[in-house]
Write a protein that holds these residues in place. Structure first.
Motif, PDB file in Angstrom:
ATOM      1  N   ILE A 104       0.846  -1.205   0.000  1.00 49.37           N
ATOM      2  CA  ILE A 104       0.000   0.000   0.000  1.00 49.37           C
ATOM      3  C   ILE A 104       0.876   1.247   0.000  1.00 49.37           C
ATOM      4  O   ILE A 104       0.681   2.170  -0.801  1.00 49.37           O
ATOM      5  N   VAL A 105       1.844   1.271   0.912  1.00 51.17           N
ATOM      6  CA  VAL A 105       2.758   2.416   0.986  1.00 51.17           C
ATOM      7  C   VAL A 105       3.537   2.557  -0.317  1.00 51.17           C
ATOM      8  O   VAL A 105       3.708   3.673  -0.841  1.00 51.17           O
ATOM      9  N   GLN A 216      -1.759  15.773   1.533  1.00 50.11           N
ATOM     10  CA  GLN A 216      -3.175  15.811   1.892  1.00 50.11           C
ATOM     11  C   GLN A 216      -4.033  15.132   0.826  1.00 50.11           C
ATOM     12  O   GLN A 216      -4.990  14.420   1.141  1.00 50.11           O
ATOM     13  N   ARG A 217      -3.680  15.325  -0.446  1.00 52.68           N
ATOM     14  CA  ARG A 217      -4.425  14.661  -1.514  1.00 52.68           C
ATOM     15  C   ARG A 217      -4.235  13.148  -1.442  1.00 52.68           C
ATOM     16  O   ARG A 217      -5.162  12.382  -1.694  1.00 52.68           O
ATOM     17  N   MET A 218      -3.027  12.739  -1.109  1.00 50.32           N
ATOM     18  CA  MET A 218      -2.768  11.308  -0.999  1.00 50.32           C
ATOM     19  C   MET A 218      -3.567  10.687   0.145  1.00 50.32           C
ATOM     20  O   MET A 218      -4.150   9.603   0.007  1.00 50.32           O
ATOM     21  N   MET A 219      -3.630  11.378   1.279  1.00 54.36           N
ATOM     22  CA  MET A 219      -4.288  10.827   2.460  1.00 54.36           C
ATOM     23  C   MET A 219      -5.809  10.905   2.385  1.00 54.36           C
ATOM     24  O   MET A 219      -6.510  10.042   2.923  1.00 54.36           O
ATOM     25  N   LEU A 223      -5.886   7.366  -0.691  1.00 54.79           N
ATOM     26  CA  LEU A 223      -6.043   6.286   0.283  1.00 54.79           C
ATOM     27  C   LEU A 223      -7.498   5.839   0.438  1.00 54.79           C
ATOM     28  O   LEU A 223      -7.773   4.633   0.389  1.00 54.79           O
ATOM     29  N   PRO A 224      -8.455   6.767   0.596  1.00 49.19           N
ATOM     30  CA  PRO A 224      -9.857   6.308   0.634  1.00 49.19           C
ATOM     31  C   PRO A 224     -10.308   5.680  -0.685  1.00 49.19           C
ATOM     32  O   PRO A 224     -11.194   4.816  -0.687  1.00 49.19           O
ATOM     33  N   GLY A 225      -9.694   6.095  -1.800  1.00 49.45           N
ATOM     34  CA  GLY A 225     -10.089   5.558  -3.096  1.00 49.45           C
ATOM     35  C   GLY A 225      -9.730   4.096  -3.284  1.00 49.45           C
ATOM     36  O   GLY A 225     -10.338   3.406  -4.104  1.00 49.45           O
ATOM     37  N   ILE A 226      -8.723   3.627  -2.553  1.00 47.91           N
ATOM     38  CA  ILE A 226      -8.328   2.221  -2.672  1.00 47.91           C
ATOM     39  C   ILE A 226      -8.767   1.415  -1.450  1.00 47.91           C
ATOM     40  O   ILE A 226      -8.316   0.285  -1.255  1.00 47.91           O
ATOM     41  N   GLN A 227      -9.648   1.976  -0.655  1.00 51.75           N
ATOM     42  CA  GLN A 227     -10.082   1.289   0.567  1.00 51.75           C
ATOM     43  C   GLN A 227     -10.778  -0.034   0.255  1.00 51.75           C
ATOM     44  O   GLN A 227     -10.587  -1.029   0.959  1.00 51.75           O
ATOM     45  N   GLY A 228     -11.584  -0.059  -0.815  1.00 50.88           N
ATOM     46  CA  GLY A 228     -12.272  -1.294  -1.182  1.00 50.88           C
ATOM     47  C   GLY A 228     -11.289  -2.402  -1.543  1.00 50.88           C
ATOM     48  O   GLY A 228     -11.452  -3.560  -1.131  1.00 50.88           O
TER      49      GLY A 228
END
Length: 314
Positions: A104-105, A216-219, A223-228
């Motif tokens: 992920i990182v 901030q855009r990454m977090m 990050l929420p965009g790949i939560q699924g």
């Protein structure tokens, strides 16, 4: 005026046949996959009946007598079995902590690389180790970290005492995490990179106009965009907690690390091939492992749904 006669209702079987005939090209392509799974995945499942039989090579699988749950009683009486279960769960719990976040990182960092050529080079560098077998990886580790390896050669060159790394039981488990991250993090990151590519770019543009930094855009977007995707891969990882990676452990272990390397897969291998072969015993252990993995998979899916995730089973 002539009234049109209503069309007769087709039975469920007739409707199914109509759909198959309508999409016959698709079903024709599926035939090969179905045949493969039938031959190599479903038919061999009959071998699990060995867990409930006293296997005799003369009689074969079909002719061996049924003994019910007697084999499982022998399994649960073996202290080495429970030790291997605890060791497997311990190692795989560490994998969730020290291995699962790394791709992920890595994917988040690669997504921030703006130069196209540099990004492709980095992706190739991180992905390449995936194509190396564990035999090659273990040889690399032995040549670098072994008693006569490169590291100890430099240490002895400067007058130091050689280190025992490959043969140190305390270092063995961290070495599993390090080598697995080196080998598979780049490959797994591809899944996350594909998920990132599906995020609406207008969100980044709107955030940039509002003054959001790249971090901030990454977090708050990436990050929420790949939560699924993270949820699905975490559920699959949780469903494999009883499988500790036989290829890796078998090739990296040695007699000095045998006490910490005997996971459930290694225990099955030892019972089946290194001692007097007992295929009924090893089949019972394998069935137990599969049942627990299935339970963990369903439990992880239910926990994911409770915390607002999508889950795997709808």
């Amino acid at each position: 005026m002539v009234m049109s006669q209503p069309k007769p209702k087709l039975s469920r079987g007739a409707l199914l046949w109509v759909q198959i005939k309508k999409n016959r090209q698709v079903y024709f392509l599926l035939i090969f996959g179905i045949i493969w799974y039938a031959i190599f995945a479903y038919i061999p499942m009959y071998g699990l009946t060995l867990a409930f039989k006293k296997y005799r090579a003369v009689d074969g699988i079909f002719g061996s007598p049924w003994v019910g749950l007697d084999v499982f009683q022998y399994v649960f009486r073996d202290p080495a079995f429970f030790n291997s279960v605890v060791r497997t769960l311990w190692i795989n719990a560490g994998r969730l902590i020290f291995q699962f976040p790394i791709p992920i990182v890595l994917s988040l960092l690669l997504n921030e690389v703006r130069l196209g050529k540099s990004k492709k080079v980095l992706q190739s560098v991180f992905t390449f180790p995936h194509f190396l077998s564990w035999i090659i990886v273990s040889s690399i580790m032995l040549n670098v970290l072994g008693h006569q390896g490169i590291l100890n050669s430099f240490i002895k060159l400067f007058g130091g005492e050689p280190l025992s790394i490959v043969g140190n039981s305390r270092v063995f488990v961290p070495l599993l995490y390090i080598t697995e991250n080196w080998k598979s993090a780049g490959w797994t990151a591809i899944i996350y990179m594909a998920s990132i590519a599906g995020i609406d770019q207008e969100q980044y543009e709107a955030a940039e106009i509002d003054g959001a930094s790249r971090f901030q855009r990454m977090m708050h977007i990436t990050l929420p965009g790949i939560q699924g995707t993270m949820t699905v891969l975490f559920i699959l990882a949780a469903g494999n907690l009883m499988t500790a990676g036989f290829d890796q452990i078998y090739n990296l272990s040695n007699p000095a690390t045998a006490t910490v390397a005997e996971t459930l897969d290694m225990y099955i291998y030892r019972v089946t091939f290194q001692s007097a072969s007992d295929f009924s015993f090893s089949s019972a252990v394998s069935l137990f492992k599969s049942v627990i993995n299935c339970f963990l998979l369903i439990a992880a899916d239910r926990v994911s749904k409770r915390f607002g995730g999508s889950g795997l089973f709808g």
